[in-house]
Design a protein around this motif. Structure first.
Motif, PDB file in Angstrom:
ATOM      1  N   ASN A   1       0.639   2.441 -13.941  1.00 46.16           N
ATOM      2  CA  ASN A   1       0.375   1.353 -14.602  1.00 46.16           C
ATOM      3  C   ASN A   1       1.012   1.314 -15.954  1.00 46.16           C
ATOM      4  N   LYS A   2       2.268   1.472 -16.132  1.00 41.91           N
ATOM      5  CA  LYS A   2       3.040   1.586 -17.203  1.00 41.91           C
ATOM      6  C   LYS A   2       3.714   0.214 -17.531  1.00 41.91           C
ATOM      7  N   SER A   3       3.521  -0.587 -16.555  1.00 39.62           N
ATOM      8  CA  SER A   3       4.334  -1.927 -16.626  1.00 39.62           C
ATOM      9  C   SER A   3       3.526  -2.869 -15.565  1.00 39.62           C
ATOM     10  N   PRO A   4       3.426  -3.982 -15.949  1.00 41.86           N
ATOM     11  CA  PRO A   4       2.688  -5.237 -15.012  1.00 41.86           C
ATOM     12  C   PRO A   4       3.574  -5.355 -13.550  1.00 41.86           C
ATOM     13  N   VAL A   5       3.733  -4.419 -13.119  1.00 38.28           N
ATOM     14  CA  VAL A   5       4.597  -4.481 -11.536  1.00 38.28           C
ATOM     15  C   VAL A   5       3.622  -5.367 -10.581  1.00 38.28           C
ATOM     16  N   VAL A   6       2.321  -4.627 -10.589  1.00 39.55           N
ATOM     17  CA  VAL A   6       1.344  -5.211  -9.635  1.00 39.55           C
ATOM     18  C   VAL A   6       1.007  -6.601  -9.973  1.00 39.55           C
ATOM     19  N   ARG A   7       0.746  -7.630  -8.797  1.00 38.35           N
ATOM     20  CA  ARG A   7       0.446  -8.969  -9.445  1.00 38.35           C
ATOM     21  C   ARG A   7      -0.889  -9.394  -8.424  1.00 38.35           C
ATOM     22  N   GLN A   8      -1.221  -8.418  -7.560  1.00 35.26           N
ATOM     23  CA  GLN A   8      -2.526  -8.719  -6.927  1.00 35.26           C
ATOM     24  C   GLN A   8      -3.251  -7.406  -6.483  1.00 35.26           C
ATOM     25  N   TRP A   9      -4.628  -7.552  -6.724  1.00 36.96           N
ATOM     26  CA  TRP A   9      -5.339  -6.554  -6.704  1.00 36.96           C
ATOM     27  C   TRP A   9      -6.316  -6.437  -5.604  1.00 36.96           C
ATOM     28  N   PRO A  10      -6.599  -5.402  -4.887  1.00 38.54           N
ATOM     29  CA  PRO A  10      -6.323  -4.079  -5.050  1.00 38.54           C
ATOM     30  C   PRO A  10      -4.829  -3.983  -4.176  1.00 38.54           C
ATOM     31  N   MET A  11      -4.101  -3.347  -4.449  1.00 38.27           N
ATOM     32  CA  MET A  11      -2.648  -3.381  -4.068  1.00 38.27           C
ATOM     33  C   MET A  11      -2.413  -1.828  -3.439  1.00 38.27           C
ATOM     34  N   ILE A  12      -1.675  -1.836  -2.272  1.00 40.17           N
ATOM     35  CA  ILE A  12      -1.055  -0.394  -1.884  1.00 40.17           C
ATOM     36  C   ILE A  12       0.439  -0.510  -2.225  1.00 40.17           C
ATOM     37  N   PRO A  13       0.609   0.290  -3.067  1.00 43.33           N
ATOM     38  CA  PRO A  13       2.112   0.244  -3.520  1.00 43.33           C
ATOM     39  C   PRO A  13       3.161   0.843  -2.336  1.00 43.33           C
ATOM     40  N   GLY A  14       4.566   0.812  -2.742  1.00 40.61           N
ATOM     41  CA  GLY A  14       5.458   1.447  -1.832  1.00 40.61           C
ATOM     42  C   GLY A  14       6.410   0.388  -1.335  1.00 40.61           C
ATOM     43  N   ILE A  15       7.757   0.370  -2.041  1.00 37.80           N
ATOM     44  CA  ILE A  15       8.551  -0.814  -1.904  1.00 37.80           C
ATOM     45  C   ILE A  15       9.342  -0.358  -0.780  1.00 37.80           C
ATOM     46  N   ASP A  16       9.273   0.695  -0.263  1.00 35.57           N
ATOM     47  CA  ASP A  16      10.180   1.445   0.539  1.00 35.57           C
ATOM     48  C   ASP A  16       9.351   1.739   2.032  1.00 35.57           C
ATOM     49  N   GLY A  17       9.754   1.824   3.042  1.00 36.39           N
ATOM     50  CA  GLY A  17       9.145   2.318   4.466  1.00 36.39           C
ATOM     51  C   GLY A  17      10.224   2.373   5.497  1.00 36.39           C
ATOM     52  N   VAL A  18       9.816   3.101   6.479  1.00 32.32           N
ATOM     53  CA  VAL A  18      10.546   3.368   7.641  1.00 32.32           C
ATOM     54  C   VAL A  18       9.446   3.727   8.720  1.00 32.32           C
ATOM     55  N   GLY A  19       9.618   3.067  10.117  1.00 30.11           N
ATOM     56  CA  GLY A  19       8.639   3.236  10.977  1.00 30.11           C
ATOM     57  C   GLY A  19       8.704   2.536  12.272  1.00 30.11           C
ATOM     58  N   ILE A  20       7.646   2.891  13.033  1.00 27.77           N
ATOM     59  CA  ILE A  20       7.913   2.472  14.481  1.00 27.77           C
ATOM     60  C   ILE A  20       7.238   1.146  14.516  1.00 27.77           C
ATOM     61  N   VAL A  21       7.693  -0.141  14.948  1.00 28.60           N
ATOM     62  CA  VAL A  21       6.868  -1.076  15.337  1.00 28.60           C
ATOM     63  C   VAL A  21       5.832  -0.901  16.436  1.00 28.60           C
ATOM     64  N   LEU A  22       4.705  -1.273  16.427  1.00 27.67           N
ATOM     65  CA  LEU A  22       3.554  -1.433  17.324  1.00 27.67           C
ATOM     66  C   LEU A  22       3.447  -2.445  18.235  1.00 27.67           C
ATOM     67  N   GLU A  23       3.653  -3.685  17.209  1.00 28.99           N
ATOM     68  CA  GLU A  23       3.783  -5.065  17.817  1.00 28.99           C
ATOM     69  C   GLU A  23       4.348  -5.843  16.796  1.00 28.99           C
ATOM     70  N   CYS A  24       4.894  -7.004  17.306  1.00 29.42           N
ATOM     71  CA  CYS A  24       5.756  -7.888  16.582  1.00 29.42           C
ATOM     72  C   CYS A  24       5.465  -9.379  17.164  1.00 29.42           C
ATOM     73  N   ARG A  25       4.739  -9.970  16.405  1.00 27.54           N
ATOM     74  CA  ARG A  25       4.281 -11.400  17.091  1.00 27.54           C
ATOM     75  C   ARG A  25       5.457 -12.512  16.967  1.00 27.54           C
ATOM     76  N   SER A  26       6.577 -12.361  16.141  1.00 19.51           N
ATOM     77  CA  SER A  26       7.521 -12.995  16.255  1.00 19.51           C
ATOM     78  C   SER A  26       8.608 -12.874  17.338  1.00 19.51           C
ATOM     79  N   GLY A  27       8.487 -11.691  17.829  1.00 18.90           N
ATOM     80  CA  GLY A  27       9.298 -11.542  19.060  1.00 18.90           C
ATOM     81  C   GLY A  27      10.913 -11.056  18.543  1.00 18.90           C
ATOM     82  N   ARG A  28      10.821 -10.622  17.321  1.00 22.47           N
ATOM     83  CA  ARG A  28      12.200 -10.259  16.650  1.00 22.47           C
ATOM     84  C   ARG A  28      12.484  -8.875  17.023  1.00 22.47           C
ATOM     85  N   TYR A  29      11.349  -8.208  17.159  1.00 21.53           N
ATOM     86  CA  TYR A  29      11.479  -6.577  17.352  1.00 21.53           C
ATOM     87  C   TYR A  29      10.431  -6.255  18.639  1.00 21.53           C
TER      88      TYR A  29
END
Length: 333
Positions: A54-82
């Motif tokens: 909380n050193k800078s007003p990065v978060v703009r909505q509360w509550p928030m799960i942080p983490g601008i990075d992620g890699v993982g496995i698609v479980l479902e994709c409604r758009s059909g892209r993946y």
């Protein structure tokens, strides 16, 4: 099924809080998105550190799960892209700021924000690179596209012991460039030379007010520091060179003159990693995948759990760390 995530909250009475909580799938799916991902790894970047502390007003909505990075496995994709089972990468797009991010065992994201994991990388390696490395890739790609060649002269990387700087040094070296680094952590000489740095200068020498035009030293610059460091880097860039600017570790100000730009034709190129389009993202990640080897990624990466994130964030803000911190979100905590 409930899962673990870091949750940031801010209440009028109790103020800011950061804690590891159990989140339900229903809470997650209430977020805007179309793709459910089981996160395997995330990472800690400077923006994450600002949010976690909380050193800078990065978060703009509360509550928030942080983490601008992620890699993982698609479980479902409604758009059909993946398709189910695809492995995808997320960088930026407001996650951890306005949308729940990836310091969590699951994330619900928009498929337009995602790119496929390059074949040459594992999911762990992708987060050893993370947004910091991806930003470095965007900067180096900008320099290459600008037409700067290895024979044109030395390239400067500022803030070189950080995540962006470390990967920029390794990537530029692999592409044949001679790299000088500036760092306030002169004691990291061995670490930086292993990445390929030819010369190391004390970053403090760039942090003071300098002349508008200085000796021409650099054919190109990757700057993650900003403020006086960026101003001095511009003043030291050779005629017709380019400065790729992507950070503000020293400050958001730019106490410079127009002299380098109108008298030497220096180009100052802003590099944004948050909203870069799909093609730029894929190009940067392919550049990284083909030019960073396993030894480099092992050299710069450390593995932590969700429970370790706040401690690492505080050290990052204090300038006490080097390299990259990969978060194993599923490791026992």
């Amino acid at each position: 099924m409930p899962f673990n995530a870091i949750v940031l909250s801010k209440e009028e009475k109790t103020g800011f809080s950061c804690s590891l909580k159990s989140i339900s799938k229903q809470q997650l799916l209430a977020q805007e998105g179309d793709t459910l991902i089981q996160i395997t790894y995330s990472s800690i970047n400077y923006k994450d550190a600002l949010a976690l502390t909380n050193k800078s007003p990065v978060v703009r909505q509360w509550p928030m799960i942080p983490g601008i990075d992620g890699v993982g496995i698609v479980l479902e994709c409604r758009s059909g892209r993946y398709q189910k089972g695809d492995i995808v990468i997320l960088n930026g797009w407001g996650c951890g700021e306005t949308h729940w991010g990836c310091l969590s065992q699951y994330a619900y994201l928009k498929s337009d924000w995602l790119i496929p994991l390059p074949n040459k990388l594992t999911d762990y390696q992708a987060m050893a690179i993370g947004t910091a490395g991806y930003t470095a890739g965007l900067c180096v790609q900008r320099i290459v596209d600008f037409g700067v060649k290895p024979q044109d002269g030395m390239v400067l990387v500022t803030g070189a012991s950080g995540g962006v700087g470390s990967i920029a040094v390794a990537l530029l070296t692999k592409l044949g460039y001679q790299v000088t680094v500036s760092t306030s952590k002169i004691e990291e000489d061995h670490y930086l030379r292993q990445l390929g740095a030819v010369n190391i200068i004390d970053g403090q020498t760039l942090k003071e007010t300098g002349k508008p035009l200085q000796k021409e030293l650099w054919s190109a610059v990757v700057d993650a520091v900003g403020s006086h460091t960026l101003a001095n880097a511009c003043a030291q860039t050779q005629y017709g060179g380019i400065v790729a600017c992507c950070g503000l570790a020293q400050g958001m100000d730019l106490p410079a003159t127009v002299a380098p730009f109108i008298l030497r034709g220096v180009s100052l190129a802003g590099v944004d990693s948050v909203m870069a389009n799909y093609d730029k993202r894929v190009a940067a990640w392919n550049l990284l995948a083909h030019n960073l080897d396993e030894k480099v990624l092992s050299h710069i990466s450390n593995t932590i759990t969700l429970n370790d994130c706040v401690e690492v964030a505080n050290k990052m803000i204090a300038g006490q760390i080097k390299g990259r911190f990969v978060v194993d979100v599923n490791k026992r905590i």
